[in-house]
Design an enzyme around this catalytic site. Structure first.
Site, PDB file in Angstrom:
ATOM      1  N   ASP A  48       1.041  -1.325   0.219  1.00 46.66           N
ATOM      2  CA  ASP A  48       0.329  -0.042  -0.190  1.00 46.66           C
ATOM      3  C   ASP A  48       0.702   1.368   0.166  1.00 46.66           C
ATOM      4  O   ASP A  48       0.537   2.159   0.208  1.00 46.66           O
ATOM      5  CB  ASP A  48      -0.526   0.007   1.005  1.00 46.66           C
ATOM      6  CG  ASP A  48      -0.139   0.191   2.592  1.00 46.66           C
ATOM      7  OD1 ASP A  48       1.217  -0.043   2.279  1.00 46.66           O
ATOM      8  OD2 ASP A  48      -1.605  -0.022   3.458  1.00 46.66           O
ATOM      9  N   SER A  49       2.309   1.029   0.314  1.00 39.84           N
ATOM     10  CA  SER A  49       3.115   2.275   0.178  1.00 39.84           C
ATOM     11  C   SER A  49       2.693   2.677  -1.631  1.00 39.84           C
ATOM     12  O   SER A  49       3.523   4.143  -2.177  1.00 39.84           O
ATOM     13  CB  SER A  49       4.353   1.808   0.021  1.00 39.84           C
ATOM     14  OG  SER A  49       4.690   0.079  -0.548  1.00 39.84           O
ATOM     15  N   ASP A  87      -1.009  -6.599   0.039  1.00 40.49           N
ATOM     16  CA  ASP A  87      -1.303  -5.262   0.744  1.00 40.49           C
ATOM     17  C   ASP A  87      -2.192  -5.524   1.112  1.00 40.49           C
ATOM     18  O   ASP A  87      -3.423  -5.476   0.706  1.00 40.49           O
ATOM     19  CB  ASP A  87      -0.691  -4.396   0.829  1.00 40.49           C
ATOM     20  CG  ASP A  87       0.160  -4.140   2.001  1.00 40.49           C
ATOM     21  OD1 ASP A  87       0.164  -4.330   3.038  1.00 40.49           O
ATOM     22  OD2 ASP A  87       0.983  -2.612   1.871  1.00 40.49           O
ATOM     23  N   LYS A 115      -1.253  -9.509   2.779  1.00 36.51           N
ATOM     24  CA  LYS A 115       0.096  -9.553   4.428  1.00 36.51           C
ATOM     25  C   LYS A 115      -1.300  -8.005   5.064  1.00 36.51           C
ATOM     26  O   LYS A 115      -2.023  -7.051   4.279  1.00 36.51           O
ATOM     27  CB  LYS A 115       1.128  -8.135   3.686  1.00 36.51           C
ATOM     28  CG  LYS A 115       1.941  -7.633   4.838  1.00 36.51           C
ATOM     29  CD  LYS A 115       3.293  -6.742   4.591  1.00 36.51           C
ATOM     30  CE  LYS A 115       3.111  -6.008   3.751  1.00 36.51           C
ATOM     31  NZ  LYS A 115       2.584  -5.204   4.732  1.00 36.51           N
ATOM     32  N   GLU A 117      -1.526  -5.108   8.563  1.00 34.99           N
ATOM     33  CA  GLU A 117      -0.354  -4.648   9.817  1.00 34.99           C
ATOM     34  C   GLU A 117      -1.396  -5.011  10.991  1.00 34.99           C
ATOM     35  O   GLU A 117      -2.977  -4.801  10.697  1.00 34.99           O
ATOM     36  CB  GLU A 117      -0.157  -2.943   9.401  1.00 34.99           C
ATOM     37  CG  GLU A 117       0.164  -2.937   7.946  1.00 34.99           C
ATOM     38  CD  GLU A 117       0.441  -1.492   8.193  1.00 34.99           C
ATOM     39  OE1 GLU A 117       0.279  -0.557   9.166  1.00 34.99           O
ATOM     40  OE2 GLU A 117       0.799  -0.931   6.809  1.00 34.99           O
ATOM     41  N   GLU A 184       9.543  -3.863  11.070  1.00 33.36           N
ATOM     42  CA  GLU A 184       9.775  -2.517  10.141  1.00 33.36           C
ATOM     43  C   GLU A 184      10.688  -1.534  11.058  1.00 33.36           C
ATOM     44  O   GLU A 184       9.634  -1.615  12.041  1.00 33.36           O
ATOM     45  CB  GLU A 184       8.367  -2.124   9.485  1.00 33.36           C
ATOM     46  CG  GLU A 184       8.982  -0.427   8.983  1.00 33.36           C
ATOM     47  CD  GLU A 184       7.058  -0.445   7.878  1.00 33.36           C
ATOM     48  OE1 GLU A 184       6.727  -0.734   7.494  1.00 33.36           O
ATOM     49  OE2 GLU A 184       8.454   1.134   7.146  1.00 33.36           O
TER      50      GLU A 184
HETATM   51  O1  KIV Z   1       3.687  -1.020   1.844  1.00 39.52           O
HETATM   52  C1  KIV Z   1       4.554  -1.576   1.445  1.00 39.52           C
HETATM   53  O2  KIV Z   1       5.303  -1.011   0.639  1.00 39.52           O
HETATM   54  C2  KIV Z   1       5.564  -1.926   3.083  1.00 39.52           C
HETATM   55  C3  KIV Z   1       6.161  -2.358   3.347  1.00 39.52           C
HETATM   56  C4  KIV Z   1       7.022  -0.821   3.716  1.00 39.52           C
HETATM   57  C5  KIV Z   1       6.785  -3.546   3.909  1.00 39.52           C
HETATM   58  O3  KIV Z   1       4.342  -2.935   3.717  1.00 39.52           O
END
Ligand code: KIV
Length: 265
Positions: A48-49, A87, A115, A117, A184
């Site tokens: 989600d970056s 994500d 993934k 969080e 992280e």
């Molecule tokens: O969204 C992302 O790029 C991430 C990384 C920073 C691990 O979760």
């Protein structure tokens, strides 16, 4: 297009057991995904970056499931060998059934694992997904979706209490059925302890060299950010092109040359 099969979570777990370092990068489109595949990147995270590096936002909070699904599809068209991690965006996993529907969407669009969080209330969500054939990766330490609660993008796990809580959360995620964990921005020694204590694959970003593998945001490792975090190396330095920068990253992660002392907390 090659017909090579993708790496599996079994392959990646065997790499951990054999002490072979795992190279992971974020990616959001087919062209870069193909270049990463060529360079030997093992895992691609459709993170989600993308809200920050692709959409130009200040945080990852506004990213939607559909945003991740769209980019996952694009990456899946370009990558053959890498394992694809999608994500779960902010607010997409607050209850088990909502999480299942959203995870199902990402898997249907090409993700091999999702993934999410955090721990605490999300342990129940991880258990629900994992027991229904959705492979899950946890994410602890600096969890960017909580940036407003954390008061900024700050290093986590520095106090004794915070470190103990992180260790408990990591174990709880593994017990709930998570098969991978991203750590992280935490002290390297703490990440090393967690990696040694868990059977599942642990990937670090700003978490030192003792993790089973490393991940960086693609734009950061290509030197494209205005202000790069301490844990980032610009892999374009001394390289003629982007493909060589990806190869250099994979080689340095595999050999243990990255991360170095200056990248640690
Ligand atoms: O969204 C992302 O790029 C991430 C990384 C920073 C691990 O979760």
């Amino acid at each position: 297009m090659s017909s090579q099969a993708s790496l599996t979570i079994t392959d990646l777990t065997k790499m951990k057991q054999a002490g072979e370092k795992i190279a992971m990068l974020t990616c959001y489109d087919a062209t870069f995904a193909a270049a990463m595949d060529q360079a030997g990147v093992d895992i691609i995270l459709i993170g989600d970056s993308l809200g920050m590096v692709v959409q130009g936002r200040n945080t990852t909070v506004p990213v939607s499931v559909e945003d991740i699904a769209y980019h996952t599809e694009a990456v899946a068209r370009g990558a053959q060998r890498p394992f694809l991690l999608g994500d779960m965006s902010f607010g997409s996993f607050h209850s088990p059934t909502v999480a299942f529907e959203n995870a199902r969407t990402l898997m249907a669009r090409g993700a091999h694992m999702v993934k999410l969080e955090g721990a605490g209330p999300y342990i129940e969500v991880v258990e629900y997904l994992a027991s229904r054939s959705i492979p899950v990766c946890g994410h602890l330490g600096l969890t960017p979706q909580s940036v407003h609660k954390l008061g900024g993008f700050r290093v986590q796990g520095r106090s004794e209490d915070a470190a103990e809580q992180l260790k408990r959360d990591a174990l709880a995620l593994q017990q709930a059925g998570a098969q991978m964990l991203v750590l992280e921005a935490i002290p390297a020694d703490l990440a090393g302890e967690v990696t040694a204590a868990l059977d599942i694959v642990v990937i670090g970003i700003g978490a030192g060299a003792q993790c089973d593998g490393q991940v960086l945001v693609m734009h950061d490792m290509l030197g494209l950010g205005a202000r790069l975090p301490k844990f980032v190396r610009n892999f374009m330095d001394g390289q003629p092109d982007i493909a060589s920068a990806f190869t250099s990253y994979v080689n340095d992660v595999r050999s243990g040359a990255f991360p170095a002392e200056e990248h640690l907390y």
